[in-house]
Design a protein around this motif. Structure first.
Motif, PDB file in Angstrom:
ATOM      1  N   PHE A  18     -46.055 -74.615-119.648  1.00 59.87           N
ATOM      2  CA  PHE A  18     -47.035 -75.233-120.543  1.00 59.87           C
ATOM      3  C   PHE A  18     -48.384 -75.282-119.855  1.00 59.87           C
ATOM      4  O   PHE A  18     -48.466 -75.485-118.639  1.00 59.87           O
ATOM      5  N   ALA A  19     -49.422 -75.115-120.642  1.00 59.95           N
ATOM      6  CA  ALA A  19     -50.783 -75.420-120.204  1.00 59.95           C
ATOM      7  C   ALA A  19     -51.379 -76.353-121.248  1.00 59.95           C
ATOM      8  O   ALA A  19     -51.403 -76.010-122.442  1.00 59.95           O
ATOM      9  N   PHE A  20     -51.807 -77.519-120.796  1.00 61.36           N
ATOM     10  CA  PHE A  20     -52.415 -78.502-121.696  1.00 61.36           C
ATOM     11  C   PHE A  20     -53.927 -78.336-121.600  1.00 61.36           C
ATOM     12  O   PHE A  20     -54.504 -78.458-120.518  1.00 61.36           O
ATOM     13  N   LEU A  21     -54.565 -78.063-122.741  1.00 59.75           N
ATOM     14  CA  LEU A  21     -55.970 -77.661-122.713  1.00 59.75           C
ATOM     15  C   LEU A  21     -56.925 -78.776-123.086  1.00 59.75           C
ATOM     16  O   LEU A  21     -58.093 -78.749-122.710  1.00 59.75           O
ATOM     17  N   ARG A  22     -56.460 -79.728-123.875  1.00 58.24           N
ATOM     18  CA  ARG A  22     -57.249 -80.934-124.118  1.00 58.24           C
ATOM     19  C   ARG A  22     -56.337 -82.020-124.677  1.00 58.24           C
ATOM     20  O   ARG A  22     -55.272 -81.725-125.231  1.00 58.24           O
ATOM     21  N   ARG A  68     -55.222 -89.322-118.075  1.00 59.40           N
ATOM     22  CA  ARG A  68     -55.624 -88.454-119.187  1.00 59.40           C
ATOM     23  C   ARG A  68     -55.967 -87.035-118.732  1.00 59.40           C
ATOM     24  O   ARG A  68     -55.821 -86.080-119.495  1.00 59.40           O
ATOM     25  N   ARG A  69     -56.384 -86.904-117.474  1.00 58.08           N
ATOM     26  CA  ARG A  69     -56.730 -85.570-116.974  1.00 58.08           C
ATOM     27  C   ARG A  69     -55.519 -84.629-117.056  1.00 58.08           C
ATOM     28  O   ARG A  69     -55.679 -83.417-117.230  1.00 58.08           O
ATOM     29  N   TRP A  70     -54.323 -85.196-116.920  1.00 61.32           N
ATOM     30  CA  TRP A  70     -53.107 -84.388-117.036  1.00 61.32           C
ATOM     31  C   TRP A  70     -53.011 -83.767-118.430  1.00 61.32           C
ATOM     32  O   TRP A  70     -52.624 -82.601-118.584  1.00 61.32           O
ATOM     33  N   ALA A  71     -53.385 -84.544-119.453  1.00 64.34           N
ATOM     34  CA  ALA A  71     -53.336 -84.029-120.835  1.00 64.34           C
ATOM     35  C   ALA A  71     -54.459 -83.041-121.106  1.00 64.34           C
ATOM     36  O   ALA A  71     -54.393 -82.265-122.056  1.00 64.34           O
ATOM     37  N   GLU A  72     -55.499 -83.085-120.290  1.00 63.44           N
ATOM     38  CA  GLU A  72     -56.670 -82.240-120.535  1.00 63.44           C
ATOM     39  C   GLU A  72     -56.645 -80.918-119.763  1.00 63.44           C
ATOM     40  O   GLU A  72     -57.309 -79.958-120.161  1.00 63.44           O
ATOM     41  N   SER A  73     -55.885 -80.912-118.668  1.00 61.65           N
ATOM     42  CA  SER A  73     -55.962 -79.704-117.833  1.00 61.65           C
ATOM     43  C   SER A  73     -54.686 -79.430-117.042  1.00 61.65           C
ATOM     44  O   SER A  73     -54.699 -78.583-116.159  1.00 61.65           O
ATOM     45  N   GLU A 106     -44.499 -82.257-104.789  1.00 56.86           N
ATOM     46  CA  GLU A 106     -44.986 -82.163-103.411  1.00 56.86           C
ATOM     47  C   GLU A 106     -46.280 -81.349-103.402  1.00 56.86           C
ATOM     48  O   GLU A 106     -46.312 -80.222-103.922  1.00 56.86           O
ATOM     49  N   PRO A 107     -47.347 -81.884-102.813  1.00 56.98           N
ATOM     50  CA  PRO A 107     -48.623 -81.159-102.812  1.00 56.98           C
ATOM     51  C   PRO A 107     -48.515 -79.793-102.135  1.00 56.98           C
ATOM     52  O   PRO A 107     -47.889 -79.655-101.074  1.00 56.98           O
ATOM     53  N   ARG A 108     -49.097 -78.794-102.799  1.00 57.58           N
ATOM     54  CA  ARG A 108     -49.187 -77.436-102.217  1.00 57.58           C
ATOM     55  C   ARG A 108     -50.586 -77.198-101.668  1.00 57.58           C
ATOM     56  O   ARG A 108     -50.746 -76.572-100.635  1.00 57.58           O
ATOM     57  N   GLY A 109     -51.593 -77.665-102.401  1.00 56.31           N
ATOM     58  CA  GLY A 109     -52.948 -77.455-101.929  1.00 56.31           C
ATOM     59  C   GLY A 109     -53.968 -77.807-102.990  1.00 56.31           C
ATOM     60  O   GLY A 109     -53.626 -78.172-104.125  1.00 56.31           O
ATOM     61  N   LEU A 110     -55.204 -77.703-102.577  1.00 57.39           N
ATOM     62  CA  LEU A 110     -56.324 -77.989-103.475  1.00 57.39           C
ATOM     63  C   LEU A 110     -57.328 -76.865-103.310  1.00 57.39           C
ATOM     64  O   LEU A 110     -57.832 -76.626-102.213  1.00 57.39           O
ATOM     65  N   ALA A 111     -57.579 -76.149-104.393  1.00 56.69           N
ATOM     66  CA  ALA A 111     -58.508 -75.025-104.336  1.00 56.69           C
ATOM     67  C   ALA A 111     -59.320 -74.963-105.622  1.00 56.69           C
ATOM     68  O   ALA A 111     -58.747 -75.065-106.721  1.00 56.69           O
ATOM     69  N   ASP A 112     -60.629 -74.803-105.468  1.00 58.20           N
ATOM     70  CA  ASP A 112     -61.520 -74.696-106.636  1.00 58.20           C
ATOM     71  C   ASP A 112     -61.333 -75.865-107.601  1.00 58.20           C
ATOM     72  O   ASP A 112     -61.385 -75.694-108.825  1.00 58.20           O
ATOM     73  N   GLY A 113     -61.082 -77.045-107.046  1.00 54.60           N
ATOM     74  CA  GLY A 113     -60.952 -78.230-107.881  1.00 54.60           C
ATOM     75  C   GLY A 113     -59.624 -78.362-108.593  1.00 54.60           C
ATOM     76  O   GLY A 113     -59.458 -79.246-109.433  1.00 54.60           O
ATOM     77  N   VAL A 114     -58.677 -77.491-108.281  1.00 58.75           N
ATOM     78  CA  VAL A 114     -57.357 -77.552-108.925  1.00 58.75           C
ATOM     79  C   VAL A 114     -56.315 -77.940-107.874  1.00 58.75           C
ATOM     80  O   VAL A 114     -56.164 -77.258-106.852  1.00 58.75           O
ATOM     81  N   VAL A 164     -53.226 -79.294-111.812  1.00 49.39           N
ATOM     82  CA  VAL A 164     -54.136 -80.082-112.645  1.00 49.39           C
ATOM     83  C   VAL A 164     -55.542 -79.945-112.065  1.00 49.39           C
ATOM     84  O   VAL A 164     -55.714 -79.924-110.845  1.00 49.39           O
ATOM     85  N   ALA A 165     -56.522 -79.823-112.962  1.00 48.26           N
ATOM     86  CA  ALA A 165     -57.915 -79.733-112.515  1.00 48.26           C
ATOM     87  C   ALA A 165     -58.432 -81.128-112.246  1.00 48.26           C
ATOM     88  O   ALA A 165     -58.286 -82.030-113.082  1.00 48.26           O
ATOM     89  N   LEU A 166     -59.029 -81.316-111.084  1.00 44.87           N
ATOM     90  CA  LEU A 166     -59.522 -82.639-110.719  1.00 44.87           C
ATOM     91  C   LEU A 166     -60.938 -82.864-111.217  1.00 44.87           C
ATOM     92  O   LEU A 166     -61.416 -83.991-111.231  1.00 44.87           O
TER      93      LEU A 166
END
Lengths: 136, 131
Positions: free
Chosen positions: A74-78, B69-74, B96-104, B126-128
């Protein structure tokens, strides 16, 4: 009439599905999964959208005995608001037979009223191949 | 500057037939392998199994607990369902964290039973954003 799993082919698309997740439906989902409801007072839990789209697929598709859900993306877009009208699109991305099993992948997409995608996904199912001579 | 993905707390939950029955209604999943004892007894599993999506919901809950909510957005998930969840069983979702790159921020995710059987595994991201 339910679609026959074994008769599907890559590229087949189901008719668009009107979908909207009400606050009550989201609450029932959260009650069942056990996730705290406070987190989702103004948005639908994103996985609930995917679950209901898969439920719509299962209502239209007769899975053969022994079928297994083996993969999910899944990718949640908004974030989606409760009650927001959505349209689900489901297409067969893969349908191939190998060593007595059929592997089927379904591309999933939910779009908002403007036609913009809010969720994309892919579900993979493996089922026993139809036995030779079995009714289709 | 940190290059590590934020920690995500695990989520543990008992998955039993009552929960599975409620999930089948809430998700409108009519597959009798989850709810029909007689049907399931005659299957290869020998009993009713939980929905893979119900097990996956624990991963989504863990990620939403960390990112809201960021989880639902990205957010995104990619998992393989590795073993049937013949319930009742207590399941824990780990990220378990893998890494953080380009804000993701990216994670290895899995759900396992109390005796260590892995029910599903894969990745989440998830995009931060600017936060």
């Amino acid at each position: 009439m339910a679609l026959d799993f074994h008769s599907l082919a890559r590229g087949d698309a189901l008719p668009p599905i009107a979908l909207s997740v009400s606050a009550e439906e989201a609450a029932a989902y959260l009650d069942a999964t056990g996730e705290p409801a406070e987190r989702w007072e103004d948005a639908v839990p994103p996985l609930a959208q995917g679950a209901l789209l898969l439920g719509a697929l299962m209502e239209q598709l007769a899975l053969p005995p022994g079928a297994l859900h083996t993969g999910q993306e899944f990718a949640f877009l908004r974030a989606v608001a409760p009650g927001e009208p959505l349209e689900g699109r489901i297409a067969v991305a893969q349908h191939s037979e190998r060593r007595g099993s059929v592997i089927a992948a379904f591309d999933l997409e939910l779009r908002d009223a403007d036609g913009e995608p809010v969720l994309r996904g892919r579900s993979t199912v493996i089922a026993p191949a139809r036995e030779e001579g079995a009714p289709s | 500057m940190s290059v590590e993905a934020p920690a995500v707390a695990p989520v543990t939950r008992l998955i039993d037939q009552d929960r599975v029955d409620r999930y089948a209604v809430a998700a409108r999943d009519p597959n009798p392998i989850h709810t029909d004892a007689e049907f399931a007894a005659a299957s290869d599993f020998g009993g009713r199994i939980a929905h893979g999506m119900l097990v996956l919901a624990l991963v989504s809950e863990a990620m939403a607990g960390a990112f809201g909510r960021r989880w639902a957005e990205s957010g995104s998930l990619r998992v393989r369902l590795r073993a049937p969840a013949v319930q009742p069983l207590k399941v824990t979702a780990h990220a378990e964290p893998r890494g953080l790159a380009d804000g993701v921020a990216s994670y290895d995710v899995r759900c396992e039973t109390a005796d260590g059987a892995v029910l599903l595994s894969g990745t989440a991201a998830v995009a931060l954003g600017d936060a």
